[in-house]
Design a protein around this motif. Structure first.
Motif, short mmCIF file in Angstrom:
data_model
loop_
_atom_site.label_atom_id
_atom_site.label_comp_id
_atom_site.label_asym_id
_atom_site.label_seq_id
_atom_site.Cartn_x
_atom_site.Cartn_y
_atom_site.Cartn_z
N LEU A 38 -10.92 -3.40 10.22
CA LEU A 38 -10.11 -3.22 9.03
C LEU A 38 -11.05 -2.83 7.89
CD1 LEU A 38 -7.90 -6.43 9.38
CD2 LEU A 38 -7.46 -4.15 10.30
N ALA A 39 -10.87 -1.64 7.35
CA ALA A 39 -11.86 -1.07 6.43
C ALA A 39 -12.10 -1.93 5.20
CB ALA A 39 -11.41 0.33 6.01
N ASP A 40 -11.05 -2.53 4.65
CA ASP A 40 -11.19 -3.30 3.42
C ASP A 40 -11.99 -4.58 3.61
OD1 ASP A 40 -9.76 -1.49 1.87
OD2 ASP A 40 -7.84 -2.39 2.44
N TYR A 41 -12.19 -4.99 4.87
CA TYR A 41 -12.84 -6.27 5.13
C TYR A 41 -14.11 -6.15 5.93
CZ TYR A 41 -8.56 -7.64 3.09
OH TYR A 41 -7.52 -7.76 2.19
N LYS A 42 -14.68 -4.95 5.93
CA LYS A 42 -15.99 -4.81 6.55
C LYS A 42 -17.02 -5.60 5.76
CE LYS A 42 -15.33 -0.25 8.66
NZ LYS A 42 -15.82 1.15 8.72
#
Length: 443
Positions: A282-286
């Motif tokens: 999930l890109a926002d939580y890298k």
């Protein structure tokens, strides 16, 4: 895969404020607020936060302190319906903060007063959705439906927990300019800490034909999401204030500047899996990603008047400039205006040692459909509070208060319900109850 990847937005701000105040700001920090609500023109020790310039008019030189403990309990519910998906379900979310401490202190010597405050000025609790959210169900049903997999051919389990706290320490100096006018200047250091834990798993409930040929056996994971992400950040808030004491009338004003605050991910687990596709994140939580979470500027103006030696009342106005505060994904752009709050309170000395009080607050947000989401929604409201102050001795007071908020349901109808291309409706609703007590002591 496009529909399923939208789940990357699923945990933006699960845990919102369990206090009164703006979208991201907690204003109730003392039991005196719970019992009266309008405290922006107080000259008592809780003014270390609500009216620091008013501390110039504390009755005696020396140390003044207060310890406050509050308990807050909130629900955040969603009544979801989408006929095209066969979705008609009521989702319940619970948020609680059983112990919320705040500490107030001031040292007055002549015309100068040094004051400090510690408390949780944003967030303040943990939100749990044990049955997931409508966006989970809608996106999974829509995504698997696009692959010709009917909803009765798989089981879906999901949950989401989110927590958010902004711990703040404020220090400042008040100067009594004249017999009737005082000024305050100071600042507040804010530390953000939060976290998100969630999981989703859709598994085949029957043997299914595989797009690549063959069979997908019962129990095979069709879609899976696991997330464990902590977030932290720092920000500084300059604060200024004025107070004018004109006989029986006291006027207090305070301005808190916008706090630029970015929160950084510390991610332990982050995976998105879909049968037939490579595992992704999930890109926002890298790990290491930064997200804006500014605290908006706030203006408070209040007036208190002593009608009788035993009867006092106060009115107050707050403005939170939410549209100018950066939020994840630029969400603030979808607000139609900043937050306006209108407060009033009255207190009566029943006897020399006992004061009873009552107050109310109206909160008007600039909400829009594009701002509201399953993971972060607000509702316009009115709040009522009542309580008492007991004078234990010449140096000590006990404040007790109870506050509850009644919210106006917000109905969001969409022609593209959670990215499915179908029409659907969510009705957002909330409840909030807060109890607190505070001990004030001067020496």
């Amino acid at each position: 895969m496009r529909k399923i990847s939208l789940i990357s937005f699923m945990m933006l701000i699960v845990s919102t404020s369990t206090f009164a105040g703006g979208l991201l700001t907690n204003t109730n920090q003392h039991a005196a607020f719970l019992r009266m609500l309008s405290r922006g023109a107080t000259t008592e020790i809780d003014g270390a936060l609500s009216n620091p310039a008013g501390l110039a008019f504390l009755p005696n030189d020396g140390f003044h302190m207060s310890l406050s403990i509050q308990s807050a309990f909130q629900t955040r519910n969603i009544d979801a319906s989408c006929e095209g998906l066969g979705l008609n379900k009521y989702y319940e979310g619970k948020a609680s903060a059983p112990v919320i401490p705040s500490l107030f202190a001031a040292y007055k010597m002549g015309d100068w007063t040094l004051s400090g405050f510690f408390g949780i000025t944003g967030g303040g609790g943990k939100a749990s959705f044990d049955d997931g959210l409508p966006m989970f169900d809608a996106m999974v049903i829509g995504g698997l439906g696009a692959q010709k997999i009917p909803s009765n051919a798989y089981s879906l389990k999901s949950y989401m927990d989110g927590k958010q706290y902004i711990y703040s320490v404020q220090l400042g100096l008040t100067y009594k300019v004249t017999d009737w006018l005082s000024a305050f200047a100071g600042g507040r250091m804010n530390y953000f800490t939060g976290g998100y834990q969630g999981a989703l798993k859709a598994s085949a409930a029957v043997d299914l034909p595989s797009p690549a040929g063959g069979t997908i056996p019962v129990g095979t994971e069709l879609i899976g999401i696991d997330l464990d992400c902590d977030q932290t950040g720092w920000g500084f808030t300059p604060v200024i204030g004025l107070d004018a004491k004109l006989g029986k009338l006291n006027i207090g004003a305070k301005y808190e500047f916008k706090t630029s605050l970015n929160i950084e991910n510390s991610t332990k687990e982050n995976s998105l899996r879909m049968i037939g596709a490579a595992e992704s994140e999930l890109a926002d939580y890298k790990h290491g990603v930064n997200t804006p979470n500014d605290i908006p500027s706030m203006l408070s103006v209040a007036a208190a008047y002593e009608f009788l030696p035993v009867l006092r009342a106060s009115v107050e106005y707050h403005f939170f400039d939410d549209k100018s505060a950066g939020m994840a994904g630029g969400k603030q752009k979808h607000l139609t205006k900043g937050t306006n709050e209108y407060l009033a309170g009255i207190e009566w000395d029943v006897i020399k040692r006992l004061t009873v009080s009552f107050g109310g607050q109206i909160t008007d947000y600039g909400l829009s459909n594009d701002y509201q989401s399953d993971t972060s929604f607000s509702c316009d409201s009115y709040t009522l509070g009542f309580g008492a102050k007991l004078k234990l001795s010449e140096k000590a007071n006990l404040n007790v208060g109870y506050m509850w908020t009644t919210y106006e349901d917000y109905t969001k109808t969409s022609q593209n319900y959670n990215g499915t291309g179908l029409s659907g409706t969510n009705v957002y609703s909330r409840t909030n109850k807060v109890f607190g007590l505070s001990i004030d002591y001067s020496f």
